[in-house]
Design an enzyme around this catalytic site. Structure first.
Site, mmCIF file in Angstrom:
data_model
loop_
_atom_site.group_PDB
_atom_site.id
_atom_site.type_symbol
_atom_site.label_atom_id
_atom_site.label_comp_id
_atom_site.label_asym_id
_atom_site.label_seq_id
_atom_site.Cartn_x
_atom_site.Cartn_y
_atom_site.Cartn_z
ATOM 1 N N HIS A 282 79.501 93.078 -45.717
ATOM 2 C CA HIS A 282 78.726 93.367 -44.492
ATOM 3 C C HIS A 282 77.245 93.266 -44.816
ATOM 4 C CE1 HIS A 282 78.205 96.244 -40.776
ATOM 5 N NE2 HIS A 282 77.186 95.405 -40.888
ATOM 6 N N HIS B 286 73.755 91.105 -43.223
ATOM 7 C CA HIS B 286 73.140 90.138 -42.301
ATOM 8 C C HIS B 286 72.066 89.404 -43.082
ATOM 9 C CE1 HIS B 286 74.957 92.204 -38.747
ATOM 10 N NE2 HIS B 286 74.894 93.229 -39.578
ATOM 11 N N HIS C 114 81.367 94.560 -35.230
ATOM 12 C CA HIS C 114 80.731 95.864 -35.360
ATOM 13 C C HIS C 114 81.335 96.758 -34.264
ATOM 14 C CE1 HIS C 114 77.911 93.730 -37.832
ATOM 15 N NE2 HIS C 114 77.042 94.717 -37.905
ATOM 16 N N GLU D 186 79.751 102.179 -34.641
ATOM 17 C CA GLU D 186 78.531 102.485 -35.401
ATOM 18 C C GLU D 186 77.774 103.530 -34.570
ATOM 19 O OE1 GLU D 186 75.715 99.220 -35.597
ATOM 20 O OE2 GLU D 186 74.543 100.149 -37.208
ATOM 21 N N ASP E 270 74.267 96.017 -45.237
ATOM 22 C CA ASP E 270 73.881 95.732 -43.847
ATOM 23 C C ASP E 270 72.593 94.900 -43.775
ATOM 24 O OD1 ASP E 270 74.356 95.769 -41.130
ATOM 25 O OD2 ASP E 270 73.848 97.871 -40.822
ATOM 26 N N ASP E 271 71.443 95.566 -43.785
ATOM 27 C CA ASP E 271 70.140 94.882 -43.694
ATOM 28 C C ASP E 271 69.234 95.458 -44.782
ATOM 29 O OD1 ASP E 271 70.503 93.425 -40.971
ATOM 30 O OD2 ASP E 271 71.123 95.492 -40.597
#
Ligand code: ADE
Ligand code: ZN
Length: 338
Positions: free
Chosen positions: A14, A16, A194, A197, A275-276
């Site tokens: 996961h 991005h 997603h 969340e 994630d980011d």
């Protein structure tokens, strides 16, 4: 523990790519492409990385992506992430990219995907990192726009493994994309989304039943629904959890409140992801480390999380067997079990 986590073989499921754009690279690409950023310095930009919720983050994240203009920009972005993976012993990755973030500002569909794929291929050959690429639809945009994106992806069908669903969750339920996900499945693509969340546990049910997902991204709000929890256990549905992201976006108030280890101990197939990372303060190893610091994660739990990251990846059975045997060896060296 830091060395233990660094040396542990693992995957990341996961991530991005647009969220791995570090402020330094953002400034470098802005200069290269003659774009003016609304921040005077790297430090000022980093100082702005304080979010009360998902939307506040997304507003800055889409703005940041404006500096990505050429195929080489997407190559450089992906290559920088691959080098992080190499340094952190991440041996297989399944990154997301958001084509609509780019096509909506006039960048042709082929630009991001060719730059990303060229870097991923180089990463496979030169760094030994295997990959499966996942194309996400932005859920705040229309079903029609998602269909158009899927159409544009058709020539790249064999380079894609799955489609996903990201962006603003609340008010954009899975149901909005059931038809486009069905079309993607008919093309032979796997699906992820997603869900849970910020949105309710019901969106996790809907991702499973209406989108046919193989994994749920985040999914931490499943814990509010005991029947759903039992289903995730019975059907071995993995959750790609992102602890530092959840903290930065105020899904949990403190890391001490995070439910990932509770879920792990209850038999849910949770995995650790970043994630980011450029926005949330750390790559995958920093996420494992945060769990040790706040929740007392043991070496045995870390190995179980890494084993899940291999087992529930979309890598080939041969690749999974290879990665699991490396993890097995590592576990034995540390008197742990797989
Ligand atoms: N896009 C990038 N990061 C995201 C996240 N954590 N949730 C939803 N959409 C995203
Ligand atoms: Zn995400």
């Amino acid at each position: 523990m830091e060395r233990f986590i660094t040396n542990m073989p693992k995957t990341e499921l996961h991530l991005h790519l647009e969220g791995s754009l570090e402020p330094e690279m953002m400034f470098r690409l802005a200069k290269r492409n003659n774009i003016e950023l609304p921040f005077p310095s790297v430090e000022a930009l980093r100082d702005a990385y304080n979010f009360n919720n998902l939307q506040e983050f997304l507003d800055l994240y889409y703005q940041g992506a404006d500096v990505l203009q050429t195929e080489q920009d997407f190559y450089d972005l992906t290559w920088a992430y691959l080098q992080r993976c190499k340094a952190e012993n991440v041996m297989h990755i399944e990154p997301f990219f958001d084509p609509q973030t780019h096509t909506d500002r006039g960048i042709p569909f082929d630009i991001p995907i060719t730059g990303i794929l060229r870097a991923l291929e180089d990463g496979q050959v030169r760094l030994g990192i295997s990959y499966k690429l996942i194309m996400c639809f932005l859920r705040h945009l229309s079903e029609e726009s998602a269909f158009e994106t899927l159409r544009q992806a058709t020539p790249y069908r064999n380079q894609l493994t799955a489609v996903g669903l990201d962006s603003s969750e609340k008010g954009n339920p899975p149901e909005k994309f059931s038809r486009v996900f069905e079309a993607a499945r008919e093309m032979g693509l796997l699906t992820v989304a997603h869900a849970g969340e910020e949105g309710p546990a019901q969106y996790i049910w809907d991702a499973l039943d209406l989108l046919g997902v193989s994994r749920v991204d985040h999914g931490v709000r499943a814990i509010e629904d005991p029947i759903l929890m039992q289903r995730l256990i019975d059907e071995s549905i993995a959750l790609t959890v992102c602890p530092l992201s959840n903290l930065k976006l105020c899904v949990f108030r403190r890391m001490e409140d995070h439910n990932i280890l509770d879920m792990l101990d209850r038999g849910i197939k949770v995995t650790v992801n970043s994630d980011d990372p450029a926005y949330f303060g750390g790559y995958v190893n920093a996420n494992y480390l945060a769990l040790e610091k706040a929740l007392g994660m043991t070496k045995q739990q870390a190995i179980k999380l890494a084993a899940n990251s291999i087992e529930f990846s979309f890598a080939s059975e041969t690749r999974k067997a290879r990665l699991l045997s490396e993890l097995q060896l590592f576990a034995r060296q540390h008197q742990c079990e797989l």
